[in-house]
Design a protein around this motif. Structure first.
Motif, PDB file in Angstrom:
ATOM      1  N   PHE A 286      -1.798   9.284   4.279  1.00  0.00           N
ATOM      2  CA  PHE A 286      -2.379   8.063   4.231  1.00  0.00           C
ATOM      3  C   PHE A 286      -2.505   7.289   5.474  1.00  0.00           C
ATOM      4  N   LYS A 287      -3.820   6.987   5.682  1.00  0.00           N
ATOM      5  CA  LYS A 287      -3.993   6.568   7.304  1.00  0.00           C
ATOM      6  C   LYS A 287      -3.708   4.920   6.799  1.00  0.00           C
ATOM      7  N   ILE A 288      -2.900   4.326   7.475  1.00  0.00           N
ATOM      8  CA  ILE A 288      -2.546   2.797   7.605  1.00  0.00           C
ATOM      9  C   ILE A 288      -3.358   2.232   8.799  1.00  0.00           C
ATOM     10  N   LEU A 289      -4.702   2.020   8.429  1.00  0.00           N
ATOM     11  CA  LEU A 289      -5.336   1.638   9.729  1.00  0.00           C
ATOM     12  C   LEU A 289      -4.662   0.224  10.384  1.00  0.00           C
TER      13      LEU A 289
ATOM     14  N   VAL B 182       0.230   4.879  -1.962  1.00  0.00           N
ATOM     15  CA  VAL B 182       1.441   5.554  -1.975  1.00  0.00           C
ATOM     16  C   VAL B 182       2.687   5.256  -2.810  1.00  0.00           C
ATOM     17  N   LEU B 183       2.948   6.121  -3.664  1.00  0.00           N
ATOM     18  CA  LEU B 183       4.291   5.740  -4.484  1.00  0.00           C
ATOM     19  C   LEU B 183       5.053   6.919  -4.297  1.00  0.00           C
TER      20      LEU B 183
ATOM     21  N   GLN C 241       0.617  -1.008  -0.072  1.00  0.00           N
ATOM     22  CA  GLN C 241       0.044   0.178  -0.038  1.00  0.00           C
ATOM     23  C   GLN C 241       0.925   1.334   0.073  1.00  0.00           C
ATOM     24  N   VAL C 242       2.072   1.205   0.699  1.00  0.00           N
ATOM     25  CA  VAL C 242       2.914   2.383   0.507  1.00  0.00           C
ATOM     26  C   VAL C 242       4.335   2.133   0.193  1.00  0.00           C
TER      27      VAL C 242
ATOM     28  N   LEU D  97      -4.105   5.017  -6.258  1.00  0.00           N
ATOM     29  CA  LEU D  97      -3.357   5.847  -5.806  1.00  0.00           C
ATOM     30  C   LEU D  97      -3.590   7.257  -5.320  1.00  0.00           C
ATOM     31  N   GLU D  98      -3.194   7.642  -4.047  1.00  0.00           N
ATOM     32  CA  GLU D  98      -3.758   8.597  -3.176  1.00  0.00           C
ATOM     33  C   GLU D  98      -2.276   9.867  -3.449  1.00  0.00           C
ATOM     34  N   THR D  99      -1.161   9.351  -3.507  1.00  0.00           N
ATOM     35  CA  THR D  99      -0.032  10.114  -3.534  1.00  0.00           C
ATOM     36  C   THR D  99       0.743   9.506  -4.862  1.00  0.00           C
ATOM     37  N   LEU D 100       1.267  10.285  -5.459  1.00  0.00           N
ATOM     38  CA  LEU D 100       2.142  10.063  -6.342  1.00  0.00           C
ATOM     39  C   LEU D 100       3.424  11.085  -6.704  1.00  0.00           C
TER      40      LEU D 100
END
Length: 664
Positions: free
Chosen positions: A431-434, A294-295, A269-270, A316-319
């Protein structure tokens, strides 16, 4: 002597209670929760707990209590049946006596920086041990721990090597290890065999060097960031991170290519490989990973294009590909990434037009295209709701041109919200890593107050617009004044013309305003004097004229903020504004600040003087009769004056003679 349980009523009324001593009694049962909500309670006698024979969990963490700050004894007694003891941030100085507490399974003494850890072994039945932020210099003795599964020794001062025996703790039952924020330098070899099925390992912010440690095969969370690891990623890394969800090697000295086997981490995921020296191209399979949120490959030496084929689903939330050597175009398939928050492609060599095809990504908050070869007009045609959440947009150092479209500003609602609405939504981008209870925080570099500044934690209320060093033309849109939450505005180094919009005075949160090196004309709006938070102002090298508005803020800047505007006057400029006190209007009704006002009161007096002088002198020159009459009257006046002076001298001589005689 008090007996029985501690009453649970009336405690909340003791708002001024500072010290509590319940020692030498026969109390039992549990302590009331109201006891730990007393606002003034600062110290509690620890022997108060010993008589609570049925107490199994004692949690006093993160209060303003000093449990044993004043004790001279090396320890304090606790109930024998305790299974969980939580005394984090209690200003402990001496370690509690746990020698007889064989049933204690959970021990949290974190954030007690004056605590002395005893050399004796800890209770052998521990399952969770938390000693973070205790200023430890060495590893505690954990050799007898057979059931330990959770160990947190982060944020201490432990130096040297990570001992090989740490992997054998709990006979292979250890699944959580946090040694971050210490001074560790390497890992002792060889590691235990077989390796424990550890799912969480955090070694970030140490001084670890040498080759990258091979991740443990079942690890779900692996963080090796902010160390001194060298060499390259093993080509078969994918075999070891097949179950990994979080993998970070950021801020090391790792070289070589990114191996394609990393794509075997199908649960990833990250992935953060930023701030290294990776070369080669971006593996296309990374972009195609449908679970990757997240990449971050920023600040490396990657070349080539951004792979253009995304999977059917994009998470993707962050590139972040900032500061590489990438070229080519932005893949249009990025439009599939409906949850994209951060798109950072700055400081590469990309050659493309403005990515209006991303207009339907309503979640976008950060757009950075800085320092590339983007060109053409900007704007999002046929869309009335483009990027309503946008808070940071950086298009500086490109070749964009044309006129700024007003409707784009009117769509950026995150820069317009009211203060109450913003405060309720205040937080950090990430990004929340629950599963791990952690937030991966996005970082972005902005040019603020004249300097590049890396925002390691990006507040959701921070807003910035940077369109500097392009070829924009026309007037600055008045609608920019609607962005009332804007902190940074940089439009310098373009070809903007016309007046500075007075609506900029509505940006009461503005801290940095840069409009230098344009063709802006006319006067500086007086409304700019109301920008009370402004700490950076640059209006230099335009065509501004008139008096600099007076106000508490504008006069605090140096002359450099106004240089290159020959028509400006007033403090802090050297030019005086004496000829600018009033401004006439031209015959066509338009304002003309470059014309001087005629001072009619001075002209009238000069004309009267010259006219009167001519009436007297001119007849004397042309008429003999006038001259004779004039000289006759002058002679009479002079004779009268002379006779009067002779009489005064004569009488004065007689008086002085009489005075001298009297003195004799």
């Amino acid at each position: 002597m008090l007996t029985g349980p501690v009453a649970s009523f009336h405690w909340d009324g003791l708002v001024n209670l500072v010290f509590l001593d319940l020692s030498n009694n026969a109390l039992n049962g549990s302590l009331p929760t109201q006891l730990f909500s007393l606002p003034s309670l600062q110290m509690m006698e620890p022997s108060s707990f010993q008589k609570l024979g049925n107490l199994t969990t004692l949690s006093l963490s993160y209060n303003n209590l000093s449990i044993n700050a004043g004790l001279a004894t090396p320890a304090f007694p606790l109930p024998l049946n305790l299974t969980a003891l939580k005394l984090a941030s209690c200003k402990l100085r001496t370690f509690p006596d746990l020698s007889t507490h064989s049933g204690l399974a959970y021990l949290d003494l974190s954030d007690n920086q004056g605590l002395a850890i005893p050399a004796l072994p800890l209770p052998w039945n521990l399952m969770m041990l938390l000693l973070a932020s205790c200023k430890l210099r060495t590893f505690p003795d954990l050799s007898t721990q057979s059931r330990l599964t959770y160990l947190d020794l982060s944020d201490n001062q432990i130096s040297g090597s990570i001992p090989s025996w740490i992997w054998k703790i709990g006979n292979g039952s250890l699944f959580y290890l946090n040694l971050s924020h210490n001074l560790l330098e390497d890992l002792q070899q060889p590691l235990s065999n077989p390796l424990p099925p550890m799912y969480y390992i955090d070694l970030r912010f140490n001084q670890l060097s040498g080759p990258i440690p091979t991740p443990l095969p079942y690890a779900s969370y692996v963080d090796y960031s902010n160390n001194r690891f060298t060499s390259s990623i093993p080509h078969d890394i994918g075999l070891y991170i097949s179950n990994t969800k979080f993998f970070s090697l950021s801020n090391n000295n790792i070289t070589g290519i990114i191996p394609s086997s990393i794509c075997n981490a199908s649960y990833l995921q990250v992935l953060d490989l930023s701030d290294n020296a990776f070369s080669g191209t971006i593996p296309s399979c990374l972009i195609q990973n449908e679970r990757l949120a997240v990449l971050n490959l920023g600040r490396n030496r990657l070349i080539g294009n951004i792979p253009g084929e995304l999977g059917h689903m994009c998470s993707l939330e962050t590139l972040d590909l900032n500061e590489n050597l990438l070229d080519g175009k932005i893949p249009k398939s990025l439009a599939k990434c409906k949850a994209l928050d951060v798109l950072n492609l700055g400081n590469n060599g990309m050659n493309d037009t403005f990515p209006f095809w991303l207009k339907n990504i309503s979640s976008l908050r950060v757009l950075v295209l800085r320092g590339n070869k983007f060109h053409g007009h900007i704007g999002c045609p046929d869309s009335n709701s483009t990027w309503p959440m946008l808070q940071i947009v950086d298009l500086a150092l490109n070749n964009f041109n044309g006129v700024l479209p007003e409707k784009c500003f009117s769509n950026w609602r995150a820069m317009m919200a009211g203060e109450d609405d913003v405060q309720s939504k205040s937080g950090h981008l990430g990004f929340k890593i629950l599963q791990f209870g952690r937030l991966y925080q996005d970082a972005v570099t902005v040019t603020c107050k004249g300097n590049e500044m890396k925002l390691v934690k990006v507040l959701t209320i921070f807003t910035s617009i940077d369109f500097s060093c392009n070829n924009f033309q026309g007037e600055i849109p008045k609608d920019i004044g609607d962005l009332k939450l804007l902190y940074v505005l940089n439009l310098s180094g373009n070809g903007f013309t016309g007046r500075i919009p007075s609506s900029i005075g509505q940006l009461r949160q503005l801290e940095s305003l840069e409009l230098s090196q344009n063709k802006l004309s006319e006067e500086i709006p007086a409304q700019l004097a109301s920008l009370n938070f402004l700490s950076v102002l640059n209006l230099s090298f335009n065509q501004l004229v008139g008096r600099i508005p007076t106000g508490n803020q504008l006069q605090t800047f140096s002359e450099n903020s106004y240089l290159g505007n020959r028509g400006l006057c007033g403090f802090p400029m050297n030019a005086s504004c004496e000829a600018e006190d009033a401004t006439p209007s031209t015959s066509d009704g338009r304002h003309s600040s470059s014309r001087k006002e005629i001072k009619w009161e001075y002209i009238a007096s000069e004309i009267g003087f010259v006219t009167g002088l001519g009436i007297v002198i001119w007849p004397l020159v042309l008429s003999r009769r006038w001259r004779r009459c004039y000289y006759k009257h002058v002679d009479i006046i002079l004779s009268r004056i002379l006779n009067h002076q002779n009489k005064r001298r004569a009488s004065g001589g007689r008086r002085s003679h009489t005075i001298r005689r009297r003195r004799m």
